[in-house]
Design a protein around this motif. Structure first.
Motif, PDB file in Angstrom:
ATOM      1  N   LEU A   7     -17.499  19.704  -9.145  1.00  9.52           N
ATOM      2  CA  LEU A   7     -18.596  18.847  -8.685  1.00  9.52           C
ATOM      3  C   LEU A   7     -18.309  17.384  -8.997  1.00  9.52           C
ATOM      4  O   LEU A   7     -18.594  16.506  -8.188  1.00  9.52           O
ATOM      5  CB  LEU A   7     -19.918  19.262  -9.333  1.00  9.52           C
ATOM      6  CG  LEU A   7     -20.705  20.368  -8.658  1.00  9.52           C
ATOM      7  CD1 LEU A   7     -21.972  20.676  -9.446  1.00  9.52           C
ATOM      8  CD2 LEU A   7     -21.056  20.026  -7.230  1.00  9.52           C
ATOM      9  N   ASN A   8     -17.743  17.139 -10.164  1.00  5.87           N
ATOM     10  CA  ASN A   8     -17.389  15.778 -10.553  1.00  5.87           C
ATOM     11  C   ASN A   8     -16.379  15.199  -9.558  1.00  5.87           C
ATOM     12  O   ASN A   8     -16.516  14.060  -9.116  1.00  5.87           O
ATOM     13  CB  ASN A   8     -16.833  15.765 -11.975  1.00  5.87           C
ATOM     14  CG  ASN A   8     -16.658  14.365 -12.494  1.00  5.87           C
ATOM     15  OD1 ASN A   8     -15.720  13.692 -12.094  1.00  5.87           O
ATOM     16  ND2 ASN A   8     -17.546  13.942 -13.365  1.00  5.87           N
ATOM     17  N   GLN A   9     -15.393  15.970  -9.201  1.00  6.95           N
ATOM     18  CA  GLN A   9     -14.397  15.520  -8.212  1.00  6.95           C
ATOM     19  C   GLN A   9     -15.038  15.344  -6.835  1.00  6.95           C
ATOM     20  O   GLN A   9     -14.724  14.401  -6.109  1.00  6.95           O
ATOM     21  CB  GLN A   9     -13.241  16.517  -8.140  1.00  6.95           C
ATOM     22  CG  GLN A   9     -12.387  16.543  -9.377  1.00  6.95           C
ATOM     23  CD  GLN A   9     -11.391  17.702  -9.375  1.00  6.95           C
ATOM     24  OE1 GLN A   9     -11.452  18.599  -8.539  1.00  6.95           O
ATOM     25  NE2 GLN A   9     -10.483  17.673 -10.333  1.00  6.95           N
ATOM     26  N   TRP A  18     -21.690  16.509  -2.518  1.00 12.57           N
ATOM     27  CA  TRP A  18     -22.038  16.666  -3.932  1.00 12.57           C
ATOM     28  C   TRP A  18     -23.549  16.856  -4.086  1.00 12.57           C
ATOM     29  O   TRP A  18     -24.008  17.723  -4.812  1.00 12.57           O
ATOM     30  CB  TRP A  18     -21.570  15.440  -4.735  1.00 12.57           C
ATOM     31  CG  TRP A  18     -22.058  15.432  -6.151  1.00 12.57           C
ATOM     32  CD1 TRP A  18     -21.454  16.010  -7.231  1.00 12.57           C
ATOM     33  CD2 TRP A  18     -23.263  14.832  -6.648  1.00 12.57           C
ATOM     34  NE1 TRP A  18     -22.208  15.808  -8.362  1.00 12.57           N
ATOM     35  CE2 TRP A  18     -23.326  15.086  -8.031  1.00 12.57           C
ATOM     36  CE3 TRP A  18     -24.297  14.112  -6.068  1.00 12.57           C
ATOM     37  CZ2 TRP A  18     -24.365  14.637  -8.842  1.00 12.57           C
ATOM     38  CZ3 TRP A  18     -25.340  13.670  -6.868  1.00 12.57           C
ATOM     39  CH2 TRP A  18     -25.364  13.928  -8.226  1.00 12.57           C
ATOM     40  N   LEU A  19     -24.328  16.047  -3.351  1.00 17.94           N
ATOM     41  CA  LEU A  19     -25.777  16.135  -3.414  1.00 17.94           C
ATOM     42  C   LEU A  19     -26.260  17.495  -2.913  1.00 17.94           C
ATOM     43  O   LEU A  19     -27.107  18.130  -3.546  1.00 17.94           O
ATOM     44  CB  LEU A  19     -26.413  14.999  -2.602  1.00 17.94           C
ATOM     45  CG  LEU A  19     -27.924  14.902  -2.613  1.00 17.94           C
ATOM     46  CD1 LEU A  19     -28.460  14.731  -4.023  1.00 17.94           C
ATOM     47  CD2 LEU A  19     -28.380  13.764  -1.727  1.00 17.94           C
ATOM     48  N   GLN A  30     -29.215  27.141 -11.725  1.00 15.30           N
ATOM     49  CA  GLN A  30     -27.916  27.229 -12.399  1.00 15.30           C
ATOM     50  C   GLN A  30     -27.635  25.888 -13.080  1.00 15.30           C
ATOM     51  O   GLN A  30     -26.675  25.190 -12.765  1.00 15.30           O
ATOM     52  CB  GLN A  30     -26.823  27.602 -11.394  1.00 15.30           C
ATOM     53  CG  GLN A  30     -27.022  28.983 -10.811  1.00 15.30           C
ATOM     54  CD  GLN A  30     -25.939  29.355  -9.824  1.00 15.30           C
ATOM     55  OE1 GLN A  30     -24.912  28.699  -9.714  1.00 15.30           O
ATOM     56  NE2 GLN A  30     -26.171  30.447  -9.101  1.00 15.30           N
ATOM     57  N   PHE A  31     -28.474  25.559 -14.047  1.00 10.10           N
ATOM     58  CA  PHE A  31     -28.450  24.250 -14.686  1.00 10.10           C
ATOM     59  C   PHE A  31     -27.169  23.997 -15.469  1.00 10.10           C
ATOM     60  O   PHE A  31     -26.729  22.857 -15.576  1.00 10.10           O
ATOM     61  CB  PHE A  31     -29.669  24.088 -15.592  1.00 10.10           C
ATOM     62  CG  PHE A  31     -30.974  24.330 -14.880  1.00 10.10           C
ATOM     63  CD1 PHE A  31     -31.300  23.635 -13.722  1.00 10.10           C
ATOM     64  CD2 PHE A  31     -31.865  25.266 -15.361  1.00 10.10           C
ATOM     65  CE1 PHE A  31     -32.497  23.866 -13.060  1.00 10.10           C
ATOM     66  CE2 PHE A  31     -33.069  25.503 -14.711  1.00 10.10           C
ATOM     67  CZ  PHE A  31     -33.391  24.804 -13.558  1.00 10.10           C
ATOM     68  N   ASN A  32     -26.580  25.039 -16.008  1.00 14.58           N
ATOM     69  CA  ASN A  32     -25.361  24.871 -16.803  1.00 14.58           C
ATOM     70  C   ASN A  32     -24.154  24.491 -15.940  1.00 14.58           C
ATOM     71  O   ASN A  32     -23.123  24.082 -16.474  1.00 14.58           O
ATOM     72  CB  ASN A  32     -25.064  26.131 -17.623  1.00 14.58           C
ATOM     73  CG  ASN A  32     -24.847  27.351 -16.743  1.00 14.58           C
ATOM     74  OD1 ASN A  32     -25.379  27.434 -15.635  1.00 14.58           O
ATOM     75  ND2 ASN A  32     -24.079  28.302 -17.236  1.00 14.58           N
ATOM     76  N   GLN A  33     -24.275  24.594 -14.630  1.00 16.20           N
ATOM     77  CA  GLN A  33     -23.164  24.260 -13.743  1.00 16.20           C
ATOM     78  C   GLN A  33     -23.299  22.868 -13.125  1.00 16.20           C
ATOM     79  O   GLN A  33     -22.442  22.443 -12.359  1.00 16.20           O
ATOM     80  CB  GLN A  33     -23.043  25.314 -12.644  1.00 16.20           C
ATOM     81  CG  GLN A  33     -22.686  26.682 -13.194  1.00 16.20           C
ATOM     82  CD  GLN A  33     -22.567  27.720 -12.096  1.00 16.20           C
ATOM     83  OE1 GLN A  33     -22.390  27.390 -10.936  1.00 16.20           O
ATOM     84  NE2 GLN A  33     -22.642  28.978 -12.476  1.00 16.20           N
ATOM     85  N   LEU A  36     -23.971  16.839 -14.830  1.00 12.32           N
ATOM     86  CA  LEU A  36     -25.071  16.068 -15.427  1.00 12.32           C
ATOM     87  C   LEU A  36     -24.797  14.576 -15.480  1.00 12.32           C
ATOM     88  O   LEU A  36     -25.705  13.761 -15.260  1.00 12.32           O
ATOM     89  CB  LEU A  36     -25.390  16.600 -16.823  1.00 12.32           C
ATOM     90  CG  LEU A  36     -26.071  17.965 -16.858  1.00 12.32           C
ATOM     91  CD1 LEU A  36     -26.286  18.418 -18.298  1.00 12.32           C
ATOM     92  CD2 LEU A  36     -27.393  17.934 -16.104  1.00 12.32           C
ATOM     93  N   GLU A  37     -23.586  14.190 -15.768  1.00 10.19           N
ATOM     94  CA  GLU A  37     -23.268  12.759 -15.880  1.00 10.19           C
ATOM     95  C   GLU A  37     -23.583  12.026 -14.580  1.00 10.19           C
ATOM     96  O   GLU A  37     -24.265  10.997 -14.581  1.00 10.19           O
ATOM     97  CB  GLU A  37     -21.793  12.586 -16.256  1.00 10.19           C
ATOM     98  CG  GLU A  37     -21.397  11.136 -16.448  1.00 10.19           C
ATOM     99  CD  GLU A  37     -19.939  10.989 -16.847  1.00 10.19           C
ATOM    100  OE1 GLU A  37     -19.329   9.993 -16.424  1.00 10.19           O
ATOM    101  OE2 GLU A  37     -19.421  11.867 -17.571  1.00 10.19           O
TER     102      GLU A  37
END
Length: 147
Positions: A7-9, A18-19, A30-33, A36-37
């Motif tokens: 997701l970062n990439q 990404w959005l 699926q908050f852990n995925q 966040l940054e």
């Protein structure tokens, strides 16, 4: 962890995708995925953008009210246009405002007024404006209020 990295990439390469992926993860809880940054950065940016838009619309309302009230040389030729602009900006602002944004623009009303006065002084070469904002936020947002 791998999905977050991807997701970062993705954020760097295709912000819209990404959005979409972030929204899917949120809906699926699926908050852990989540990335966040970048999600935090986007939320901060969204808040700033909304506040800037609200301030800009309020500034335009004040500008046109000042023109209507003080620029007598141009009044006869432009007053209908200025009233139309005031109504349009009020409508746009009303559709944009939240309780939080209303509080923030209320807190910054004097600064918004000063920036409007600065613009109108340049446009009109007038210097007769009140030092402090003579309008309340309620008046500025009221569709029926004109000075």
């Amino acid at each position: 962890m791998k999905i977050t990295t991807n997701l970062n990439q993705l954020y760097e390469n295709d912000e819209n995708l990404w959005l979409e992926e972030t929204i899917k993860l949120l809906k699926q809880k699926q908050f852990n995925q989540l990335d966040l940054e970048n999600l935090i950065e986007e939320l901060i940016s969204l808040g700033k953008r909304d506040l800037a838009k609200a301030k800009g619309l309020l500034r335009q309302i004040i500008i046109h009210i000042l023109l209507l009230q003080y620029w007598q040389v141009e009044y006869q030729r432009n007053h209908r246009h200025w009233i139309g602009e005031i109504k349009t900006f009020r409508y746009d602002l009303d559709n944009h405002l939240t309780t939080n944004l209303t509080k923030k623009i209320q807190d910054d009303l004097e600064n918004i007024y000063q920036s409007a006065v600065d613009f109108v002084k340049i446009k009109t070469d007038l210097t007769i404006f009140p030092e402090k904002c003579p309008y309340t936020l309620v008046e500025l947002l009221d569709n029926n209020y004109l000075p």
